[in-house]
Design a protein around this motif. Sequence first.
Motif, PDB file in Angstrom:
ATOM      1  N   ALA A  30       0.853  -0.841   0.238  1.00  0.00           N
ATOM      2  CA  ALA A  30       0.056   0.038  -0.019  1.00  0.00           C
ATOM      3  C   ALA A  30       0.616   1.282  -0.208  1.00  0.00           C
ATOM      4  N   THR A  47      -4.624  -4.187   8.727  1.00  0.00           N
ATOM      5  CA  THR A  47      -5.541  -3.884   8.700  1.00  0.00           C
ATOM      6  C   THR A  47      -5.871  -2.503   9.861  1.00  0.00           C
ATOM      7  N   GLN A  85      -5.313   0.476   7.644  1.00  0.00           N
ATOM      8  CA  GLN A  85      -6.839   0.531   7.239  1.00  0.00           C
ATOM      9  C   GLN A  85      -8.083   1.772   7.016  1.00  0.00           C
ATOM     10  N   GLN A  86      -7.808   0.758   8.713  1.00  0.00           N
ATOM     11  CA  GLN A  86      -9.064   1.523   9.987  1.00  0.00           C
ATOM     12  C   GLN A  86      -9.030   3.278   9.948  1.00  0.00           C
ATOM     13  N   ASN A 134      -7.334   5.169   7.980  1.00  0.00           N
ATOM     14  CA  ASN A 134      -7.238   5.847   6.649  1.00  0.00           C
ATOM     15  C   ASN A 134      -6.158   6.071   6.442  1.00  0.00           C
ATOM     16  N   ARG A 173      -3.324   3.149   0.994  1.00  0.00           N
ATOM     17  CA  ARG A 173      -4.609   3.483   0.283  1.00  0.00           C
ATOM     18  C   ARG A 173      -3.913   1.588  -0.359  1.00  0.00           C
ATOM     19  N   ILE A 174      -4.754   0.709  -0.611  1.00  0.00           N
ATOM     20  CA  ILE A 174      -3.834  -0.395  -1.115  1.00  0.00           C
ATOM     21  C   ILE A 174      -3.851  -0.406  -2.298  1.00  0.00           C
ATOM     22  N   ASP A 187      -3.217  -6.829  -3.024  1.00  0.00           N
ATOM     23  CA  ASP A 187      -3.541  -7.695  -1.619  1.00  0.00           C
ATOM     24  C   ASP A 187      -3.605  -8.840  -1.696  1.00  0.00           C
TER      25      ASP A 187
END
Length: 345
Positions: free
Chosen positions: A122, A200, A203-204, A206, A209-210, A213
Motif C-alpha cells: 500500500a 488492518t 486501513q481502519q 485511513n 491506499r492498498i 492484496d
Amino acid sequence: MKFNWKQFGIALCLFLAGYLTFNSKLFAQTLEKPKVSIAVGGKNLLYYLPLTVAEQLGYFKDEGLQVEISDFAGGAKALQALIGGSADVVSGAFEHTISMQAKNQIITAFVLQGRAPQIVMAVSNKTMPHYKTIADLKGKKIGVTAPGSSTSMMSNFVLAKGGLKPTDVSYIGVGASAGALSALRSGQIDAIANLDPLITMLQQKNEIRIISDTRTLKETNAIFGGPMPAATLYASADFIKKYPNTTQALTNAMVRALRWLQKAAPEDIVKAVPESYLLGDRPLYIAAFTKVREAISPDGKFPEGGAVTALHTLESFDPTLADKKIDLSTTYTNAFVDKADQKYK
C-alpha cells in the motif's frame, strides 16, 4: 487371607510410575533432537499464527519437544539464523527454499502454514495522496519487514508487473509492528509491504491506499496466476535427514494447530495468543483474523503447482535465476504431513 487394598494401591502406583517413566524415556529416545530452536521473522503476525497456536496450546510439548522460538525483524533475518547455525528450523516464507537452492544450499519446507501470502502492499496517504500507478513509486522509499524477506519479494513482483525494477526504489527494513507504524506515520517511507494485524489497523485509520492484496485465495490466484505457498516450517535437507522423528514431531504439532484453527472461533484465537499481539485492540485483531482466515492452510499440505508459481514469481524480478537449475522436488515435501494427517484424522 484378607486382601490388603492399601498394599495393592501402593504397588499399583509404583507400577504406573515405573511404566510411565519407562515410556517417557522411550518416547524421548525416539526424538533424535528433543530441543529445537525455531527462528521466525515477526512472530506476532497472523502469517505465523499456526506457530503461535502450536506453542501456546502446548502442542510441541505434547510431542515431547522443547521448542525455543527466536523472533527477528523479518524472514530474511530468520533465514540468516538458520544459515549461521543459531537456529535449527525456520518458520518462514516458502520462496526462501528456492532462492537458497540458487545459492547451492538445499532447504526443504515440510509443513505449510499459509496457502496465501497475506502480504499487502500500500501507499501512504500522507506522502503519496495523488498516487495513480506503480510507475509513481519510482524513486520512492518502501518499508518492508526486512530487506530480502517475503515482503520485499512481494514488492519486487508488484513493481515488475508495473514495469519497475527493484533498483528503482529504496527498501527500508521497518519490522512488523511499532517500527513500521512509526516509519509510515512520520513520513520516512512512501509505501509499505506488510501483514495483519498491522495492515488492518492502517486501513481502519485511513492511513494507506492498498495497491496489491494477497489475503484471500481469489486475489492471490489473480495476482500470481496460481496457488502460492506462503508461511512454512523449513530446515536444511541435512537436518531433516538426520532428525526425521524430530521433524515428524514438529509437523504433528503444526498440523494439530492448523486443524484447531479451522474450528476455532475468533474469540478463541484472541484467548490463545499473547496479549501483546492484539495491539491493544481486540476487535481490530478479530477483524484482521477474519480477513486472512481462508489463507491459513487447513491441513499443512503443499498444493500441486505451488512451487512452480513461486519459481515463476521470483524469476519475474530476479534475472539471476534464469540460468539456475532449480529442482523443485527438493524444495518441499508432504511426506511428514501425510503421516500427521493419519494421526489427527
